[in-house]
Scaffold this motif. Structure first.
Motif, PDB file in Angstrom:
ATOM      1  N   ASN A  87       0.815  -1.286   0.009  1.00  0.00           N
ATOM      2  CA  ASN A  87      -0.082  -0.113  -0.075  1.00  0.00           C
ATOM      3  C   ASN A  87       1.008   1.253   0.032  1.00  0.00           C
ATOM      4  O   ASN A  87       0.428   2.318  -0.672  1.00  0.00           O
ATOM      5  CB  ASN A  87      -0.919   0.044   1.163  1.00  0.00           C
ATOM      6  N   VAL A  88       1.890   1.269   0.735  1.00  0.00           N
ATOM      7  CA  VAL A  88       2.851   2.463   0.734  1.00  0.00           C
ATOM      8  C   VAL A  88       3.473   2.583  -0.623  1.00  0.00           C
ATOM      9  O   VAL A  88       3.539   3.620  -1.079  1.00  0.00           O
ATOM     10  CB  VAL A  88       4.060   2.178   1.881  1.00  0.00           C
ATOM     11  N   ILE A  89       3.702   1.495  -1.402  1.00  0.00           N
ATOM     12  CA  ILE A  89       4.473   1.735  -2.614  1.00  0.00           C
ATOM     13  C   ILE A  89       3.218   2.380  -3.630  1.00  0.00           C
ATOM     14  O   ILE A  89       3.749   3.179  -4.262  1.00  0.00           O
ATOM     15  CB  ILE A  89       5.052   0.186  -2.887  1.00  0.00           C
ATOM     16  N   ALA A  90       2.157   1.611  -3.468  1.00  0.00           N
ATOM     17  CA  ALA A  90       1.072   2.081  -4.382  1.00  0.00           C
ATOM     18  C   ALA A  90       0.891   3.559  -4.090  1.00  0.00           C
ATOM     19  O   ALA A  90       0.465   4.420  -5.210  1.00  0.00           O
ATOM     20  CB  ALA A  90      -0.168   1.400  -4.080  1.00  0.00           C
ATOM     21  N   TYR A  91       0.906   3.978  -2.970  1.00  0.00           N
ATOM     22  CA  TYR A  91       0.641   5.512  -2.482  1.00  0.00           C
ATOM     23  C   TYR A  91       1.760   6.384  -3.326  1.00  0.00           C
ATOM     24  O   TYR A  91       1.414   7.286  -4.035  1.00  0.00           O
ATOM     25  CB  TYR A  91       0.830   5.788  -1.282  1.00  0.00           C
ATOM     26  N   PHE A  92       2.765   6.152  -3.262  1.00  0.00           N
ATOM     27  CA  PHE A  92       3.987   6.763  -3.816  1.00  0.00           C
ATOM     28  C   PHE A  92       4.284   7.120  -5.359  1.00  0.00           C
ATOM     29  O   PHE A  92       4.777   7.704  -6.146  1.00  0.00           O
ATOM     30  CB  PHE A  92       5.525   6.680  -3.033  1.00  0.00           C
ATOM     31  N   GLN A  93       3.541   5.763  -5.846  1.00  0.00           N
ATOM     32  CA  GLN A  93       3.744   5.429  -7.434  1.00  0.00           C
ATOM     33  C   GLN A  93       2.935   6.338  -8.077  1.00  0.00           C
ATOM     34  O   GLN A  93       2.980   6.622  -9.496  1.00  0.00           O
ATOM     35  CB  GLN A  93       3.237   4.085  -7.852  1.00  0.00           C
TER      36      GLN A  93
ATOM     37  N   GLY B  99      15.766 -13.412   2.654  1.00  0.00           N
ATOM     38  CA  GLY B  99      14.804 -12.416   2.198  1.00  0.00           C
ATOM     39  C   GLY B  99      15.035 -11.001   2.049  1.00  0.00           C
ATOM     40  O   GLY B  99      14.248 -10.280   1.243  1.00  0.00           O
ATOM     41  N   ASP B 100      15.929 -10.675   2.890  1.00  0.00           N
ATOM     42  CA  ASP B 100      16.383  -9.188   2.858  1.00  0.00           C
ATOM     43  C   ASP B 100      17.185  -8.703   2.011  1.00  0.00           C
ATOM     44  O   ASP B 100      18.335  -8.366   2.282  1.00  0.00           O
ATOM     45  CB  ASP B 100      16.930  -8.913   4.252  1.00  0.00           C
ATOM     46  N   HIS B 101      16.753  -8.565   0.594  1.00  0.00           N
ATOM     47  CA  HIS B 101      18.030  -8.403  -0.276  1.00  0.00           C
ATOM     48  C   HIS B 101      17.537  -7.410  -1.380  1.00  0.00           C
ATOM     49  O   HIS B 101      18.036  -7.127  -2.578  1.00  0.00           O
ATOM     50  CB  HIS B 101      18.433  -9.759  -0.933  1.00  0.00           C
ATOM     51  N   LYS B 102      16.465  -6.530  -1.127  1.00  0.00           N
ATOM     52  CA  LYS B 102      16.016  -5.630  -1.945  1.00  0.00           C
ATOM     53  C   LYS B 102      15.553  -4.248  -1.361  1.00  0.00           C
ATOM     54  O   LYS B 102      15.503  -4.054  -0.152  1.00  0.00           O
ATOM     55  CB  LYS B 102      14.498  -6.302  -2.594  1.00  0.00           C
ATOM     56  N   MET B 103      15.804  -3.055  -1.964  1.00  0.00           N
ATOM     57  CA  MET B 103      15.613  -1.855  -1.337  1.00  0.00           C
ATOM     58  C   MET B 103      14.626  -1.027  -2.473  1.00  0.00           C
ATOM     59  O   MET B 103      14.444  -1.428  -3.407  1.00  0.00           O
ATOM     60  CB  MET B 103      16.903  -1.052  -1.491  1.00  0.00           C
ATOM     61  N   LEU B 104      13.960  -0.188  -1.574  1.00  0.00           N
ATOM     62  CA  LEU B 104      12.810   0.692  -2.380  1.00  0.00           C
ATOM     63  C   LEU B 104      13.659   2.065  -2.676  1.00  0.00           C
ATOM     64  O   LEU B 104      14.074   2.499  -2.065  1.00  0.00           O
ATOM     65  CB  LEU B 104      11.625   0.925  -1.411  1.00  0.00           C
ATOM     66  N   ILE B 105      13.370   2.666  -3.953  1.00  0.00           N
ATOM     67  CA  ILE B 105      13.976   3.675  -4.503  1.00  0.00           C
ATOM     68  C   ILE B 105      12.710   4.508  -4.720  1.00  0.00           C
ATOM     69  O   ILE B 105      11.847   4.110  -5.397  1.00  0.00           O
ATOM     70  CB  ILE B 105      14.861   3.561  -5.562  1.00  0.00           C
ATOM     71  N   ILE B 106      12.643   5.828  -4.197  1.00  0.00           N
ATOM     72  CA  ILE B 106      11.523   6.736  -4.544  1.00  0.00           C
ATOM     73  C   ILE B 106      12.260   8.021  -5.021  1.00  0.00           C
ATOM     74  O   ILE B 106      12.883   8.500  -4.119  1.00  0.00           O
ATOM     75  CB  ILE B 106      10.649   7.033  -3.525  1.00  0.00           C
TER      76      ILE B 106
ATOM     77  N   PHE C 160       8.868   8.472  -9.191  1.00  0.00           N
ATOM     78  CA  PHE C 160       9.243   7.280  -9.766  1.00  0.00           C
ATOM     79  C   PHE C 160       9.295   6.391  -8.785  1.00  0.00           C
ATOM     80  O   PHE C 160      10.398   6.699  -7.904  1.00  0.00           O
ATOM     81  CB  PHE C 160      10.506   7.457 -10.584  1.00  0.00           C
ATOM     82  N   VAL C 161       9.104   5.068  -8.731  1.00  0.00           N
ATOM     83  CA  VAL C 161       9.282   4.118  -7.611  1.00  0.00           C
ATOM     84  C   VAL C 161       9.572   2.978  -8.199  1.00  0.00           C
ATOM     85  O   VAL C 161       9.347   2.324  -9.388  1.00  0.00           O
ATOM     86  CB  VAL C 161       8.030   3.710  -7.052  1.00  0.00           C
ATOM     87  N   GLU C 162      10.963   2.358  -7.806  1.00  0.00           N
ATOM     88  CA  GLU C 162      11.674   1.217  -8.105  1.00  0.00           C
ATOM     89  C   GLU C 162      12.111   0.474  -7.062  1.00  0.00           C
ATOM     90  O   GLU C 162      12.539   0.784  -5.948  1.00  0.00           O
ATOM     91  CB  GLU C 162      12.882   1.405  -8.900  1.00  0.00           C
TER      92      GLU C 162
END
Length: 225
Positions: free
Chosen positions: A193-199, A216-223, A203-205
Motif C-alpha cells: 500500500n505504501v508503494i502504491a501511494y508513492f507510485q 529474503g532481505d535483499h531488496k531496496m525501495l527507491i523513490i 518514480f518508484v523502483e
C-alpha cells in the motif's frame, strides 16, 4: 508516546554494509546524504573521515554518550542469544559467523561512540524523530536513507509510513529504504500500500542489492522526484 532509551535496541552497521544495502556508488557518496534512524551505525563517522557529507537523524541522539554506551552493553548479550537461536534464518556470506557478527557490530558501535560528541558539535548527528518536520529546507539532501526501520516495523502503521516518507522526500531528492520486508522477512500489505501511494506521484523502483543477511532481505525501495 514519549521516547525511552530502555525500549531501544542499538545495533550498528558499517559503511561497507550501507554501501552494499543501498548500492551507494562513488558518485553517490560524493553527494549530500541524510540517514534516518541511523542510530549507532558507523556509517556517518567513516564517511566524515573520508570527506563525505552525511547527516544522521535519530531520537537516540538526545541521549548522552555514556547512556548510549550503557544501553549497548545491556542489549548485547540478549541480541546475540537471539541471533544464535535464529541463526538458520540468516545468510552467512558477508558475515561468516556469530563471532564475526558480534565483533563487526561492536566495532561499528564503538566507532560511532568515539565520534558521537564531535559529530553532534559538527551537526552530523541530529536529534529528530519521524514523521516530525526535519529542520532543513526542501531538497537540502540528494539522497535520504532508511536502514532497517521504515517498512520493517509494520506495527507503526500506514499513516506513520506515509507521513515519514513524505517528510523525507521534502528534504531529499531521492529516498532509498532497505529492506522491503517486515521483521519476519515477509512482504506485507502495508508495504504494498505504501508503494502504491508513492507510485502516484514519484518514480518508484524495487531493486535487488548485493546485501542479504536475513534471508529474503535483499531488496531496496527507491523513490525519486
Amino acid at each position: 508516546m514519549a521516547f525511552q532509551l530502555s525500549s531501544v535496541v542499538p545495533w550498528g552497521r558499517t559503511m561497507a554494509e550501507y554501501r552494499l544495502m543501498f548500492q551507494l556508488t562513488a558518485e553517490d557518496m560524493s553527494k549530500k546524504i541524510a540517514g534516518f534512524g541511523d542510530g549507532p551505525a558507523s556509517f556517518n563517522c567513516e564517511a566524515a573521515a573520508l570527506g563525505y557529507s552525511v547527516t544522521s537523524f535519530d531520537p537516540v541522539y538526545q541521549c548522552s554518550k555514556d547512556a548510549l554506551q550503557r544501553r549497548i552493553e545491556e542489549v548485547r548479550v540478549t541480541v546475540m542469544k537471539q541471533m544464535e537461536e535464529n541463526k538458520d534464518n540468516y545468510v552467512w556470506t558477508h558475515i561468516k559467523s556469530l563471532e564475526e557478527l558480534e565483533h563487526t557490530r561492536l566495532s561499528a558501535m564503538n566507532l560511532f561512540l568515539s565520534d558521537f560528541e564531535k559529530g553532534k558539535r559538527d551537526h552530523r548527528y541530529i536529534y529528530h524523530e519521524l514523521p516530525d518536520q526535519v529542520p532543513f529546507a526542501d531538497d537540502t539532501f540528494d539522497i535520504g536513507l532508511s536502514s532497517h526501520f521504515l517498512l520493517m516495523y509494520t506495527m507503526l502503521g500506514y499513516d506513520f509510513h506515509i507521513q515519514s516518507i513524505t517528510e523525507m522526500l521534502r528534504v531529499c531528492k531521492e529516498v532509498r529504504i532497505f529492506p522491503v520486508v517486515d521483521l519476519d522477512a515477509r512482504e506485507t500489505e502495508l508495504i504494498s500500500n505504501v508503494i502504491a501511494y508513492f507510485q502516484q506521484r514519484y518514480f518508484v523502483e524495487i531493486r535487488k542489492t548485493e546485501y542479504e543477511f536475513q534471508k529474503g532481505d535483499h531488496k531496496m525501495l527507491i523513490i525519486k522526484k
